[in-house]
Design a protein around this motif. Structure first.
Motif, mmCIF file in Angstrom:
data_model
loop_
_atom_site.group_PDB
_atom_site.id
_atom_site.type_symbol
_atom_site.label_atom_id
_atom_site.label_comp_id
_atom_site.label_asym_id
_atom_site.label_seq_id
_atom_site.Cartn_x
_atom_site.Cartn_y
_atom_site.Cartn_z
ATOM 1 N N LEU A 165 -69.014 110.095 67.188
ATOM 2 C CA LEU A 165 -67.768 109.679 67.842
ATOM 3 C C LEU A 165 -67.384 108.252 67.456
ATOM 4 O O LEU A 165 -66.190 107.936 67.327
ATOM 5 C CB LEU A 165 -67.894 109.804 69.358
ATOM 6 C CG LEU A 165 -67.902 111.229 69.913
ATOM 7 C CD1 LEU A 165 -68.221 111.230 71.404
ATOM 8 C CD2 LEU A 165 -66.561 111.914 69.660
ATOM 9 N N ALA A 166 -68.385 107.381 67.258
ATOM 10 C CA ALA A 166 -68.108 106.014 66.819
ATOM 11 C C ALA A 166 -67.631 105.999 65.363
ATOM 12 O O ALA A 166 -66.706 105.265 65.004
ATOM 13 C CB ALA A 166 -69.353 105.144 66.977
ATOM 14 N N LEU A 167 -68.245 106.832 64.512
ATOM 15 C CA LEU A 167 -67.811 106.935 63.127
ATOM 16 C C LEU A 167 -66.368 107.437 63.042
ATOM 17 O O LEU A 167 -65.546 106.899 62.301
ATOM 18 C CB LEU A 167 -68.727 107.884 62.357
ATOM 19 C CG LEU A 167 -70.153 107.409 62.062
ATOM 20 C CD1 LEU A 167 -70.987 108.550 61.488
ATOM 21 C CD2 LEU A 167 -70.150 106.228 61.110
ATOM 22 N N LEU A 168 -66.076 108.488 63.817
ATOM 23 C CA LEU A 168 -64.725 109.043 63.818
ATOM 24 C C LEU A 168 -63.713 108.044 64.379
ATOM 25 O O LEU A 168 -62.565 107.997 63.947
ATOM 26 C CB LEU A 168 -64.689 110.343 64.621
ATOM 27 C CG LEU A 168 -65.405 111.540 63.977
ATOM 28 C CD1 LEU A 168 -65.431 112.718 64.942
ATOM 29 C CD2 LEU A 168 -64.724 111.939 62.674
ATOM 30 N N GLY A 169 -64.145 107.255 65.376
ATOM 31 C CA GLY A 169 -63.256 106.234 65.924
ATOM 32 C C GLY A 169 -62.869 105.210 64.868
ATOM 33 O O GLY A 169 -61.701 104.819 64.754
ATOM 34 N N GLY A 170 -63.850 104.756 64.065
ATOM 35 C CA GLY A 170 -63.554 103.820 62.988
ATOM 36 C C GLY A 170 -62.679 104.440 61.928
ATOM 37 O O GLY A 170 -61.770 103.792 61.391
ATOM 38 N N MET A 171 -62.925 105.717 61.628
ATOM 39 C CA MET A 171 -62.104 106.408 60.642
ATOM 40 C C MET A 171 -60.664 106.551 61.128
ATOM 41 O O MET A 171 -59.711 106.324 60.381
ATOM 42 C CB MET A 171 -62.688 107.789 60.357
ATOM 43 C CG MET A 171 -61.866 108.615 59.390
ATOM 44 S SD MET A 171 -62.532 110.284 59.180
ATOM 45 C CE MET A 171 -61.314 110.960 58.035
ATOM 46 N N ALA A 172 -60.491 106.933 62.401
ATOM 47 C CA ALA A 172 -59.149 107.167 62.947
ATOM 48 C C ALA A 172 -58.297 105.906 62.926
ATOM 49 O O ALA A 172 -57.123 105.937 62.523
ATOM 50 C CB ALA A 172 -59.248 107.722 64.364
ATOM 51 N N ILE A 173 -58.867 104.780 63.344
ATOM 52 C CA ILE A 173 -58.075 103.558 63.392
ATOM 53 C C ILE A 173 -57.757 103.052 61.985
ATOM 54 O O ILE A 173 -56.663 102.531 61.718
ATOM 55 C CB ILE A 173 -58.806 102.456 64.210
ATOM 56 C CG1 ILE A 173 -57.893 101.252 64.456
ATOM 57 C CG2 ILE A 173 -60.080 102.019 63.545
ATOM 58 C CD1 ILE A 173 -56.782 101.519 65.429
ATOM 59 N N THR A 174 -58.686 103.246 61.032
ATOM 60 C CA THR A 174 -58.427 102.824 59.662
ATOM 61 C C THR A 174 -57.429 103.749 58.986
ATOM 62 O O THR A 174 -56.602 103.310 58.174
ATOM 63 C CB THR A 174 -59.739 102.777 58.859
ATOM 64 O OG1 THR A 174 -60.709 102.016 59.590
ATOM 65 C CG2 THR A 174 -59.528 102.120 57.506
ATOM 66 N N LEU A 175 -57.473 105.026 59.331
ATOM 67 C CA LEU A 175 -56.470 105.968 58.825
ATOM 68 C C LEU A 175 -55.084 105.588 59.333
ATOM 69 O O LEU A 175 -54.096 105.669 58.590
ATOM 70 C CB LEU A 175 -56.822 107.389 59.257
ATOM 71 C CG LEU A 175 -55.836 108.492 58.850
ATOM 72 C CD1 LEU A 175 -55.711 108.573 57.333
ATOM 73 C CD2 LEU A 175 -56.274 109.834 59.424
ATOM 74 N N MET A 176 -55.008 105.170 60.597
ATOM 75 C CA MET A 176 -53.735 104.720 61.149
ATOM 76 C C MET A 176 -53.202 103.525 60.341
ATOM 77 O O MET A 176 -52.019 103.468 59.989
ATOM 78 C CB MET A 176 -53.906 104.323 62.613
ATOM 79 C CG MET A 176 -52.616 103.870 63.284
ATOM 80 S SD MET A 176 -52.880 103.214 64.966
ATOM 81 C CE MET A 176 -53.421 101.540 64.579
ATOM 82 N N THR A 177 -54.089 102.595 60.031
ATOM 83 C CA THR A 177 -53.690 101.435 59.229
ATOM 84 C C THR A 177 -53.197 101.870 57.857
ATOM 85 O O THR A 177 -52.185 101.373 57.347
ATOM 86 C CB THR A 177 -54.880 100.469 59.055
ATOM 87 O OG1 THR A 177 -55.358 100.069 60.343
ATOM 88 C CG2 THR A 177 -54.469 99.236 58.274
#
Length: 274
Positions: A165-177
């Motif tokens: 969930l922490a990995l996906l959280g980092g991926m999601a916010i960077t994908l948004m960027t």
């Protein structure tokens, strides 16, 4: 004439390549500006980032308390990301794509990257804590919901699920960027902010800043079944997971995609420094 200039004078490879080139140049321009900020500028923009995310947390808690619907609450949280976007503040987890690309292009140093990361992270937490104190003081009806929501994160032990969930959280916010830098369209940037909020808050991914503010709010009420040491233990593996997720699952792949352009920029930077 540099390779970059030659490329600019040549014919475009394709509309897709043109779009990628534009996005790459936007990233370098913005990244250079962000990474050359003074400590004062880093801390102020980071403080504002924390306060704006906290306002998104207020919207999230209000909708969740009224409806009990996690997905609607996630959409409400997008207020925080919209404030970041339009107010041009700094969020720690938005520093994984643009600043790293700028350092890889030798337009800034690793030391400047670490300054941006450390200063923004600390300022986000301080600014967020201040606003969460005000929210808890002004909206006592949200205390129970805040404690319930925060407990989901603060009491979660280290496990395969929480790490993912922490990995996906980092991926999601960077994908948004990445999505926001892939377009000049303001509606497109807004859509990316809403999508990022839906994924992070609506699906309860682990996000080091957003969820820390929820935990701070619960601690401020005095009713939380956990303490600041519990938050610190959760925060430790979550922030590492966010960094790894953002860098390995999005940023690294983007750098590999732009390998040739990065080499051109590195060569130009070296030539300019001679």
């Amino acid at each position: 004439m540099s390779k970059t200039s030659q490329r600019e004078l040549g014919e475009s490879d394709s509309p897709i390549e043109d779009a990628l080139e534009d996005a790459f140049q936007r990233q370098l321009t913005e990244g250079t500006q962000r990474l050359h900020r003074s400590w004062r500028e880093v801390l102020i923009t980071g403080f504002f980032g924390g306060t704006e995310v906290a306002m998104g947390v207020l919207a999230y808690l209000s909708v969740l308390n009224a409806t009990g619907n996690q997905l609607l609450a996630g959409l409400a949280f997008s207020i925080g990301f919209l404030a970041l976007l339009l107010g041009r503040s700094e969020l720690f987890t938005e520093g994984f794509l643009v600043p790293v690309t700028t350092v890889a292009a030798k337009r800034a140093s690793v030391r400047q990257l670490l300054k941006l990361w450390s200063g923004t992270l600390a300022a986000n937490l301080v600014g967020g804590w201040v606003i969460m104190w005000l929210i808890m003081a002004g909206f006592p009806k949200l205390h129970a919901q805040t404690v319930e929501s925060a407990s989901h994160f603060a009491t979660a032990g280290l496990s395969r699920e929480t790490v993912v969930l922490a990995l996906l959280g980092g991926m999601a916010i960077t994908l948004m960027t990445r999505m926001q830098h892939g377009t000049d369209s303001v509606p497109g940037k807004i859509a990316a902010a809403v999508a990022g909020a839906f994924l992070l808050a609506g699906l309860q991914m682990f996000h080091s800043i957003l969820d820390s503010l929820l935990i701070f709010g619960a601690l401020i009420t005095g009713d939380a079944p956990f303490g600041y040491l519990d938050w610190l233990g959760w925060f430790g593996y979550t922030v590492v997971g966010n960094i790894v997720g953002g860098l390995a699952l999005v940023t690294l792949l983007r750098l590999l995609r732009s390998k040739d352009r990065l080499q051109e920029e590195r060569s130009d930077a070296e030539a300019e420094s001679e």
